[in-house]
Scaffold this active site. Structure first.
Site, PDB file in Angstrom:
ATOM      1  CE1 TYR A  53      -3.145  -2.839  -0.158  1.00  0.00           C
ATOM      2  CE2 TYR A  53      -3.748  -2.449   2.123  1.00  0.00           C
ATOM      3  CZ  TYR A  53      -3.908  -3.148   0.940  1.00  0.00           C
ATOM      4  OH  TYR A  53      -4.845  -4.158   0.862  1.00  0.00           O
ATOM      5  CG  HIS A 127      -1.456  -8.568  -1.219  1.00  0.00           C
ATOM      6  ND1 HIS A 127      -0.892  -7.363  -0.901  1.00  0.00           N
ATOM      7  CD2 HIS A 127      -2.727  -8.278  -1.575  1.00  0.00           C
ATOM      8  CE1 HIS A 127      -1.794  -6.399  -1.051  1.00  0.00           C
ATOM      9  NE2 HIS A 127      -2.908  -6.931  -1.460  1.00  0.00           N
TER      10      HIS A 127
HETATM   11  N1  LIG Z   1      -6.475  -8.070  -0.453  1.00  0.00           N
HETATM   12  C1  LIG Z   1      -6.612  -7.279  -1.497  1.00  0.00           C
HETATM   13  O1  LIG Z   1      -6.226  -7.631  -2.617  1.00  0.00           O
HETATM   14  C2  LIG Z   1      -7.249  -5.945  -1.290  1.00  0.00           C
HETATM   15  C3  LIG Z   1      -7.593  -5.151  -2.385  1.00  0.00           C
HETATM   16  C4  LIG Z   1      -8.213  -3.909  -2.140  1.00  0.00           C
HETATM   17  C5  LIG Z   1      -8.457  -3.521  -0.829  1.00  0.00           C
HETATM   18  N2  LIG Z   1      -8.088  -4.311   0.228  1.00  0.00           N
HETATM   19  C6  LIG Z   1      -8.343  -3.924   1.635  1.00  0.00           C
HETATM   20  O2  LIG Z   1      -9.738  -3.648   1.766  1.00  0.00           O
HETATM   21  C7  LIG Z   1      -9.923  -2.337   2.283  1.00  0.00           C
HETATM   22  C8  LIG Z   1     -11.181  -1.739   1.718  1.00  0.00           C
HETATM   23  O3  LIG Z   1     -11.113  -1.619   0.307  1.00  0.00           O
HETATM   24  P1  LIG Z   1     -11.057  -0.205  -0.426  1.00  0.00           P
HETATM   25  O4  LIG Z   1     -10.434   0.767   0.480  1.00  0.00           O
HETATM   26  O5  LIG Z   1     -10.469  -0.455  -1.767  1.00  0.00           O
HETATM   27  O6  LIG Z   1     -12.548   0.116  -0.766  1.00  0.00           O
HETATM   28  P2  LIG Z   1     -13.887   0.484   0.016  1.00  0.00           P
HETATM   29  O7  LIG Z   1     -13.795   0.245   1.473  1.00  0.00           O
HETATM   30  O8  LIG Z   1     -14.955  -0.187  -0.739  1.00  0.00           O
HETATM   31  O9  LIG Z   1     -13.986   2.035  -0.279  1.00  0.00           O
HETATM   32  C9  LIG Z   1     -13.096   2.953   0.258  1.00  0.00           C
HETATM   33  C10 LIG Z   1     -13.675   4.325   0.127  1.00  0.00           C
HETATM   34  O10 LIG Z   1     -14.936   4.351   0.754  1.00  0.00           O
HETATM   35  C11 LIG Z   1     -15.152   5.624   1.302  1.00  0.00           C
HETATM   36  N3  LIG Z   1     -16.008   5.431   2.481  1.00  0.00           N
HETATM   37  C12 LIG Z   1     -15.751   4.673   3.574  1.00  0.00           C
HETATM   38  N4  LIG Z   1     -16.773   4.714   4.441  1.00  0.00           N
HETATM   39  C13 LIG Z   1     -17.707   5.545   3.883  1.00  0.00           C
HETATM   40  C14 LIG Z   1     -18.972   6.007   4.291  1.00  0.00           C
HETATM   41  N5  LIG Z   1     -19.495   5.593   5.447  1.00  0.00           N
HETATM   42  N6  LIG Z   1     -19.629   6.855   3.480  1.00  0.00           N
HETATM   43  C15 LIG Z   1     -19.102   7.264   2.301  1.00  0.00           C
HETATM   44  N7  LIG Z   1     -17.893   6.857   1.844  1.00  0.00           N
HETATM   45  C16 LIG Z   1     -17.203   5.997   2.631  1.00  0.00           C
HETATM   46  C17 LIG Z   1     -13.809   6.140   1.708  1.00  0.00           C
HETATM   47  O11 LIG Z   1     -13.798   7.534   1.457  1.00  0.00           O
HETATM   48  P3  LIG Z   1     -12.715   8.539   2.081  1.00  0.00           P
HETATM   49  O12 LIG Z   1     -11.424   8.159   1.425  1.00  0.00           O
HETATM   50  O13 LIG Z   1     -13.237   9.843   1.670  1.00  0.00           O
HETATM   51  O14 LIG Z   1     -12.676   8.297   3.557  1.00  0.00           O
HETATM   52  C18 LIG Z   1     -12.835   5.353   0.852  1.00  0.00           C
HETATM   53  O15 LIG Z   1     -12.148   6.109  -0.097  1.00  0.00           O
HETATM   54  C19 LIG Z   1      -8.636  -1.605   1.876  1.00  0.00           C
HETATM   55  O16 LIG Z   1      -8.443  -0.434   2.629  1.00  0.00           O
HETATM   56  C20 LIG Z   1      -7.614  -2.663   2.065  1.00  0.00           C
HETATM   57  O17 LIG Z   1      -7.241  -2.732   3.448  1.00  0.00           O
HETATM   58  C21 LIG Z   1      -7.505  -5.518   0.000  1.00  0.00           C
END
Ligand SMILES: NC(=O)c1ccc[n+]([C@@H]2O[C@H](COP(=O)([O-])OP(=O)(O)OC[C@H]3O[C@@H](n4cnc5c(N)ncnc54)[C@H](OP(=O)(O)O)[C@@H]3O)[C@@H](O)[C@H]2O)c1
Length: 282
Positions: A53, A127
């Site tokens: 990240y 990962h």
């Molecule tokens: N293992 C893998 O391959 C993999 C891949 C992708 C992600 N991940 C993990 O999964 C986590 C989540 O995925 P993600 O971050 O890609 O996507 P997500 O959680 O679907 O979306 C993240 C976005 O949602 C917004 N958000 C969060 N809560 C909200 C709410 N209550 N109302 C409105 N908007 C909201 C945030 O905005 P703001 O930025 O404005 O706060 C953020 O930019 C990652 O942080 C990571 O730790 C793992």
């Protein structure tokens, strides 16, 4: 905050996905630390990160260092569980590459230990399987790391049922992290398989991803309708729906602002009726 268990260890029912604080468009460090502290203040005891990240390999470990800094400046740091990952690289062109060679995973784990300021990582996740390396060899590296005490628990990410079973022959698997959201339900079979085997399931991109989370209610009308009925955001409904799927699910909403993570965490207390859950499933 309600709790759930990962390999018998109690963690907050909703964790923090820290990725948006280290990719392109990330906030400044002050805002990121305030976001992490907001999550911890509201009862989060589980944070998901990865060495990859970051924007490029030149700053690998960016997100892990940020988390270590935020935790060390927060009272109660000893109750926080951090899960990180290894096996992906960031060449610097925005892409993600795999490196599942055992020697790479071992050196990546050493670097994560340093970035997190730890002697042992609580949960270390492979990962994404590297098609160039036999899966069992990569998983064998996790077993070696566990034997050496460098990691306590092992997890997998972006895997199939076959891979979960293959890995489980080599090492106890504590968690599986696959994409799962209202927009992407194709990993429901893995979720159910984990439920049967007592493995935690961490749905990634629970809101549809960076830049798309705010559109969730428009893309899925049932989520905005139920949100209106409950007087909460569609994003909070999405998290409550995931929690209601099964007792092994621990959502990890990503955030880069205190307001969004606080809103998401409200889902831990949100009870949806059977009728609302049925409409969301449909
Ligand atoms: N293992 C893998 O391959 C993999 C891949 C992708 C992600 N991940 C993990 O999964 C986590 C989540 O995925 P993600 O971050 O890609 O996507 P997500 O959680 O679907 O979306 C993240 C976005 O949602 C917004 N958000 C969060 N809560 C909200 C709410 N209550 N109302 C409105 N908007 C909201 C945030 O905005 P703001 O930025 O404005 O706060 C953020 O930019 C990652 O942080 C990571 O730790 C793992």
């Amino acid at each position: 905050m309600r709790t759930r268990a990962i390999a018998g260890v109690k963690v907050s029912a909703i964790g923090l996905g820290a990725m948006p604080m280290s990719l392109e468009g990330r906030p400044d460090e002050d805002q990121s630390i305030r976001t992490i502290h907001a999550a911890l203040d509201d009862g989060v005891t589980f944070i998901d990160t990865a060495d990859a990240y970051c924007i490029s390999d030149r700053e690998i470990g960016h997100n892990e260092r940020l988390i270590a800094k935020a935790i060390s400046s927060w009272a109660g740091s000893e109750t926080i569980h951090v899960a990180t990952k290894g096996g992906q690289t960031r060449p610097g062109d925005g892409s993600w590459q795999q490196d599942g060679r055992p020697e790479y995973l071992k050196s990546a784990c050493e670097a994560s230990l340093e970035a997190l300021g730890l002697e042992s990582i609580w949960l270390y996740q492979y990962h994404r399987p590297d098609p160039k390396v036999p899966f069992a060899e990569s998983v064998g590296a996790l077993r070696d790391l566990q034997d050496e005490g460098k990691i306590q628990l092992a997890g997998l990410s972006n895997v199939s049922i076959r891979q979960i079973d293959e890995a489980s022959e080599i090492i106890g698997i504590a968690s599986v992290q696959n994409e799962f959201s209202a927009s992407f339900t194709a990993s429901e079979p893995e979720l159910r398989h984990c439920e049967k085997r007592g493995i935690a399931f961490l749905p990634w991109r629970p809101l549809g991803g960076i830049g798309r989370a705010s559109e969730l209610g428009d893309r899925h009308r049932a989520f905005s309708e139920v949100a209106d009925e409950c007087g909460v955001s569609p994003q909070q409904v999405a998290r409550a729906w995931e929690l209601a799927k099964a007792g092994n699910v621990v959502p990890i909403p990503g955030a880069s602002r205190p307001e969004t993570i606080r809103d998401s965490l409200g889902a831990a207390e949100l009870q949806l009726s059977d009728d609302q859950l049925r409409r969301l499933e449909n």
